[in-house]
Design a protein around this motif. Structure first.
Motif, PDB file in Angstrom:
ATOM      1  N   LEU A  76      -8.679  10.280   5.813  1.00  0.00           N
ATOM      2  CA  LEU A  76      -7.946   9.855   4.630  1.00  0.00           C
ATOM      3  C   LEU A  76      -7.926  10.773   3.465  1.00  0.00           C
ATOM      4  CD1 LEU A  76      -7.121   7.341   2.787  1.00  0.00           C
ATOM      5  CD2 LEU A  76      -9.321   6.627   2.389  1.00  0.00           C
ATOM      6  N   LEU A  77      -9.101  11.614   3.222  1.00  0.00           N
ATOM      7  CA  LEU A  77      -9.204  12.554   2.352  1.00  0.00           C
ATOM      8  C   LEU A  77      -7.976  13.734   2.531  1.00  0.00           C
ATOM      9  CD1 LEU A  77     -13.078  12.829   2.014  1.00  0.00           C
ATOM     10  CD2 LEU A  77     -11.729  11.916   0.212  1.00  0.00           C
ATOM     11  N   TYR A  79      -5.326  13.350   3.654  1.00  0.00           N
ATOM     12  CA  TYR A  79      -4.011  12.299   3.059  1.00  0.00           C
ATOM     13  C   TYR A  79      -3.821  12.401   1.705  1.00  0.00           C
ATOM     14  CZ  TYR A  79      -0.388   8.937   2.407  1.00  0.00           C
ATOM     15  OH  TYR A  79       0.667   8.064   2.112  1.00  0.00           O
ATOM     16  N   LYS A  80      -4.918  12.128   1.245  1.00  0.00           N
ATOM     17  CA  LYS A  80      -4.833  12.003  -0.497  1.00  0.00           C
ATOM     18  C   LYS A  80      -4.387  13.539  -0.991  1.00  0.00           C
ATOM     19  CE  LYS A  80      -7.219  10.607  -4.687  1.00  0.00           C
ATOM     20  NZ  LYS A  80      -6.811  11.741  -5.550  1.00  0.00           N
ATOM     21  N   GLN A  81      -5.018  14.392  -0.234  1.00  0.00           N
ATOM     22  CA  GLN A  81      -4.896  15.908  -0.984  1.00  0.00           C
ATOM     23  C   GLN A  81      -3.232  16.216  -0.539  1.00  0.00           C
ATOM     24  OE1 GLN A  81      -7.517  18.164   1.397  1.00  0.00           O
ATOM     25  NE2 GLN A  81      -9.311  17.708   0.137  1.00  0.00           N
ATOM     26  N   HIS A  83      -0.619  13.950  -0.286  1.00  0.00           N
ATOM     27  CA  HIS A  83       0.272  12.919  -1.025  1.00  0.00           C
ATOM     28  C   HIS A  83      -0.116  12.283  -2.470  1.00  0.00           C
ATOM     29  CE1 HIS A  83       0.831  12.824   3.573  1.00  0.00           C
ATOM     30  NE2 HIS A  83       1.989  12.411   3.143  1.00  0.00           N
ATOM     31  N   ASP A  85      -2.248   9.962  -3.249  1.00  0.00           N
ATOM     32  CA  ASP A  85      -2.719   8.669  -3.183  1.00  0.00           C
ATOM     33  C   ASP A  85      -3.364   8.282  -1.974  1.00  0.00           C
ATOM     34  OD1 ASP A  85      -0.781   7.917  -1.184  1.00  0.00           O
ATOM     35  OD2 ASP A  85       0.893   7.680  -3.030  1.00  0.00           O
ATOM     36  N   PHE A  86      -3.732   6.868  -1.881  1.00  0.00           N
ATOM     37  CA  PHE A  86      -4.292   6.445  -0.513  1.00  0.00           C
ATOM     38  C   PHE A  86      -3.484   5.280  -0.120  1.00  0.00           C
ATOM     39  CE2 PHE A  86      -8.085   7.499  -3.190  1.00  0.00           C
ATOM     40  CZ  PHE A  86      -8.643   8.417  -2.275  1.00  0.00           C
TER      41      PHE A  86
END
Length: 114
Positions: A76-77, A79-81, A83, A85-86
């Motif tokens: 998830l982290l 992904y956030k880096q 995009h 967002d979450f």
């Protein structure tokens, strides 16, 4: 004598043998359950503090649920880096289960804040 035969089941005494067989079967399954319980209650040798420290130093997780959760958090982290967002789409190709995991975290959070 007829009365005795009716209560014992037969004149040759097989009823008591049948009952014994049935009892053994019942006891066998019960003993199996007890064996399982005994096996799960066996004490494992305790790890020394040195052993625990060595395992932790290489990143070993003692609770596999925690390890899996930390792996998803890491994904998830990342992904956030990438995009910003979450808001993970359900068809996210890098990890198709990430969206469900994020939804699950949100649902569990709602349970705790009520």
């Amino acid at each position: 004598k007829d009365r005795d035969e009716k209560t014992s089941g037969s004149s040759d005494g097989n009823n008591s043998t049948e009952k014994k067989d049935c009892d053994e079967k019942t006891n066998g399954s019960s003993d199996g359950n007890n064996a399982t319980k005994k096996k799960s209650k066996r004490k494992l040798p305790k790890l020394s503090q040195e052993q625990i420290a060595k395992l932790r130093s290489i990143g070993f997780e003692f609770d596999s649920r925690d390890a899996k959760w930390l792996q998803k958090l890491d994904v998830l982290l990342k992904y956030k880096q990438s995009h910003g967002d979450f808001l993970v789409p359900s068809n996210y190709p890098e990890d198709p289960t990430l969206s469900n995991w994020v939804q699950s975290q949100r649902a569990q959070h709602k349970l705790h804040i009520k």
